[in-house]
Design a protein around this motif. Sequence first.
Motif, mmCIF file in Angstrom:
data_model
loop_
_atom_site.group_PDB
_atom_site.id
_atom_site.type_symbol
_atom_site.label_atom_id
_atom_site.label_comp_id
_atom_site.label_asym_id
_atom_site.label_seq_id
_atom_site.Cartn_x
_atom_site.Cartn_y
_atom_site.Cartn_z
ATOM 1 N N MET A 10 0.855 -1.198 0.000
ATOM 2 C CA MET A 10 0.000 0.000 0.000
ATOM 3 C C MET A 10 0.888 1.244 0.000
ATOM 4 S SD MET A 10 -2.789 1.243 2.826
ATOM 5 C CE MET A 10 -3.608 -0.347 2.807
ATOM 6 N N GLU A 11 0.600 2.143 -0.918
ATOM 7 C CA GLU A 11 1.363 3.368 -1.012
ATOM 8 C C GLU A 11 0.617 4.519 -0.341
ATOM 9 O OE1 GLU A 11 2.357 4.217 -5.032
ATOM 10 O OE2 GLU A 11 3.368 2.302 -5.382
ATOM 11 N N PHE A 12 1.394 5.468 0.153
ATOM 12 C CA PHE A 12 0.820 6.616 0.851
ATOM 13 C C PHE A 12 -0.127 7.399 -0.064
ATOM 14 C CE2 PHE A 12 1.068 11.079 2.219
ATOM 15 C CZ PHE A 12 0.616 10.953 3.528
ATOM 16 N N LYS A 13 0.283 7.555 -1.316
ATOM 17 C CA LYS A 13 -0.542 8.340 -2.231
ATOM 18 C C LYS A 13 -1.878 7.665 -2.524
ATOM 19 C CE LYS A 13 1.516 6.618 -6.554
ATOM 20 N NZ LYS A 13 2.230 7.014 -7.790
ATOM 21 N N SER A 31 -6.928 7.210 -14.449
ATOM 22 C CA SER A 31 -5.785 6.897 -13.589
ATOM 23 C C SER A 31 -6.210 6.822 -12.129
ATOM 24 C CB SER A 31 -4.701 7.958 -13.746
ATOM 25 O OG SER A 31 -4.185 7.965 -15.062
ATOM 26 N N LEU A 32 -7.114 7.709 -11.743
ATOM 27 C CA LEU A 32 -7.593 7.711 -10.362
ATOM 28 C C LEU A 32 -8.427 6.469 -10.085
ATOM 29 C CD1 LEU A 32 -7.906 9.058 -7.624
ATOM 30 C CD2 LEU A 32 -9.800 10.412 -8.566
ATOM 31 N N SER A 33 -9.299 6.112 -11.006
ATOM 32 C CA SER A 33 -10.135 4.910 -10.837
ATOM 33 C C SER A 33 -9.268 3.668 -10.730
ATOM 34 C CB SER A 33 -11.099 4.771 -12.020
ATOM 35 O OG SER A 33 -12.000 5.866 -12.055
ATOM 36 N N LYS A 34 -8.229 3.593 -11.547
ATOM 37 C CA LYS A 34 -7.325 2.448 -11.512
ATOM 38 C C LYS A 34 -6.593 2.366 -10.174
ATOM 39 C CE LYS A 34 -3.456 0.323 -13.983
ATOM 40 N NZ LYS A 34 -2.492 0.466 -15.112
ATOM 41 N N ALA A 35 -6.183 3.524 -9.642
ATOM 42 C CA ALA A 35 -5.480 3.540 -8.367
ATOM 43 C C ALA A 35 -6.366 3.021 -7.237
ATOM 44 C CB ALA A 35 -4.998 4.962 -8.059
ATOM 45 N N ILE A 36 -7.634 3.410 -7.230
ATOM 46 C CA ILE A 36 -8.545 2.954 -6.185
ATOM 47 C C ILE A 36 -8.817 1.454 -6.322
ATOM 48 C CG2 ILE A 36 -10.845 3.197 -5.196
ATOM 49 C CD1 ILE A 36 -8.971 5.552 -4.657
ATOM 50 N N LYS A 37 -8.978 0.971 -7.568
ATOM 51 C CA LYS A 37 -9.195 -0.462 -7.789
ATOM 52 C C LYS A 37 -7.983 -1.258 -7.329
ATOM 53 C CE LYS A 37 -12.447 -0.124 -11.660
ATOM 54 N NZ LYS A 37 -12.673 -0.388 -13.091
ATOM 55 N N LEU A 81 -5.946 -0.405 -4.957
ATOM 56 C CA LEU A 81 -5.963 -0.375 -3.495
ATOM 57 C C LEU A 81 -6.934 -1.414 -2.957
ATOM 58 C CD1 LEU A 81 -5.197 0.879 -0.761
ATOM 59 C CD2 LEU A 81 -6.945 2.632 -1.149
ATOM 60 N N GLU A 82 -8.107 -1.492 -3.544
ATOM 61 C CA GLU A 82 -9.096 -2.477 -3.115
ATOM 62 C C GLU A 82 -8.587 -3.902 -3.337
ATOM 63 O OE1 GLU A 82 -13.371 -0.194 -3.706
ATOM 64 O OE2 GLU A 82 -12.377 -0.999 -5.488
ATOM 65 N N ALA A 83 -7.918 -4.115 -4.461
ATOM 66 C CA ALA A 83 -7.379 -5.448 -4.745
ATOM 67 C C ALA A 83 -6.307 -5.811 -3.730
ATOM 68 C CB ALA A 83 -6.816 -5.478 -6.169
ATOM 69 N N GLU A 84 -5.528 -4.824 -3.320
ATOM 70 C CA GLU A 84 -4.426 -5.094 -2.391
ATOM 71 C C GLU A 84 -4.934 -5.435 -1.001
ATOM 72 O OE1 GLU A 84 -0.405 -2.789 -0.743
ATOM 73 O OE2 GLU A 84 -1.450 -2.070 -2.536
ATOM 74 N N ILE A 85 -5.971 -4.724 -0.532
ATOM 75 C CA ILE A 85 -6.468 -4.994 0.820
ATOM 76 C C ILE A 85 -7.499 -6.119 0.850
ATOM 77 C CG2 ILE A 85 -6.002 -2.635 1.554
ATOM 78 C CD1 ILE A 85 -8.919 -1.988 1.274
ATOM 79 N N GLY A 86 -8.058 -6.456 -0.299
ATOM 80 C CA GLY A 86 -8.908 -7.634 -0.386
ATOM 81 C C GLY A 86 -10.382 -7.397 -0.181
ATOM 82 N N PHE A 87 -10.838 -6.166 -0.171
ATOM 83 C CA PHE A 87 -12.277 -5.920 -0.081
ATOM 84 C C PHE A 87 -12.581 -4.551 -0.691
ATOM 85 C CE2 PHE A 87 -10.421 -4.905 4.075
ATOM 86 C CZ PHE A 87 -10.717 -3.553 4.195
ATOM 87 N N ARG A 88 -13.888 -4.359 -0.997
ATOM 88 C CA ARG A 88 -14.320 -3.113 -1.632
ATOM 89 C C ARG A 88 -14.412 -1.996 -0.604
ATOM 90 N NH1 ARG A 88 -19.485 -4.111 -5.310
ATOM 91 N NH2 ARG A 88 -19.044 -1.923 -5.801
ATOM 92 N N LEU A 89 -13.990 -0.829 -1.029
ATOM 93 C CA LEU A 89 -14.049 0.350 -0.180
ATOM 94 C C LEU A 89 -15.239 1.240 -0.520
ATOM 95 C CD1 LEU A 89 -10.256 1.312 -0.354
ATOM 96 C CD2 LEU A 89 -11.427 0.260 1.591
#
Length: 306
Positions: free
Chosen positions: A1-4, A31-37, A39-47
């Motif tokens: 997970m990155e700070f940004k 680019s923003l939508s991809k970044a959020i997706k 993040l969700e993939a990394e933590i394993g659940f939808r935000l």
Amino acid sequence: MEFKQLQYFVMVVQQSSFSEAAKKLHLSQPSLSKAIKNLEAEIGFRLLERTTKHIRLTESGQVIYERALQILNETDILQQEIKEVKWTGSGIVQVGMIESVKNWIPAVLHAYQKEFPSMRVKLIEVLSREDVERALRQYSVHACLTNQYIDAPDIHSIPLYNEQLAVIMHPDHRLAGQESITLADLEDETFIVTSVGLQTRQDIFTAFAEEGVPMTIRYEVERFETIVELVRANIGVSIIPRNYFSDRPDPSIVIKTTNSKTLTRTVYITYLKNRYMSPAIEVLIRRLKTPFITPSQRTEREERDE
């Protein structure tokens, strides 16, 4: 997970819109939508719950959002503290001093406090040459206001001004009514002097030796404050810096100058050449290099220059 990624996520929630958040972040919406997706993939659940009209936090997303706000806020605080530490250091500046600077240093500190209200200034009395060198080299003080010239390769000794040494006596003393006195007038007097190792003592001895006038020393003390109290009690006479006294008249003490050109001393500011000091501390040292001059001192200097 990155700070940004946390920054992006918080911005989307606060704007309730990917397009508005992208504008604030100066990113493209894809680019923003991809970044959020990611993040969700990394933590394993939808935000976020996404619809065509609304963006809502999921229950798990609410937990992450609140924690992300805390992290971002703490990071902002840390960045501010880093800036403050870079500018002020520990927030404490320690200055060694001699007694005679007490009449002008408050004006310097008053102006400094206005500019740096969070800085704490610690004033430490440092008298002998050995104490000055030790205090500087052991980092007990950042700078020292002293009448000791330190001739050392690692220490700056910058002269600030010369101050006159004056004779002080009780109002009932036999010389109190004389308009002017000489060192010869003091030959048989009981003297109160500073302790061995202090430069003022040596300056006085040198002046009397040059004129061939003996001194009768009966009392030795460390502080001018004690000397003044003994003189007030009519125990003896003494010679201390004229600057020790304020411009306000003191009926319990008579202050006399002499024709001796040797009864003067130089006040220096000393500090280590290679010690790092924060900008806030450097500002104070720079101000101390130009000491506050009272109206009477300014007049005396102008008269000497004429």
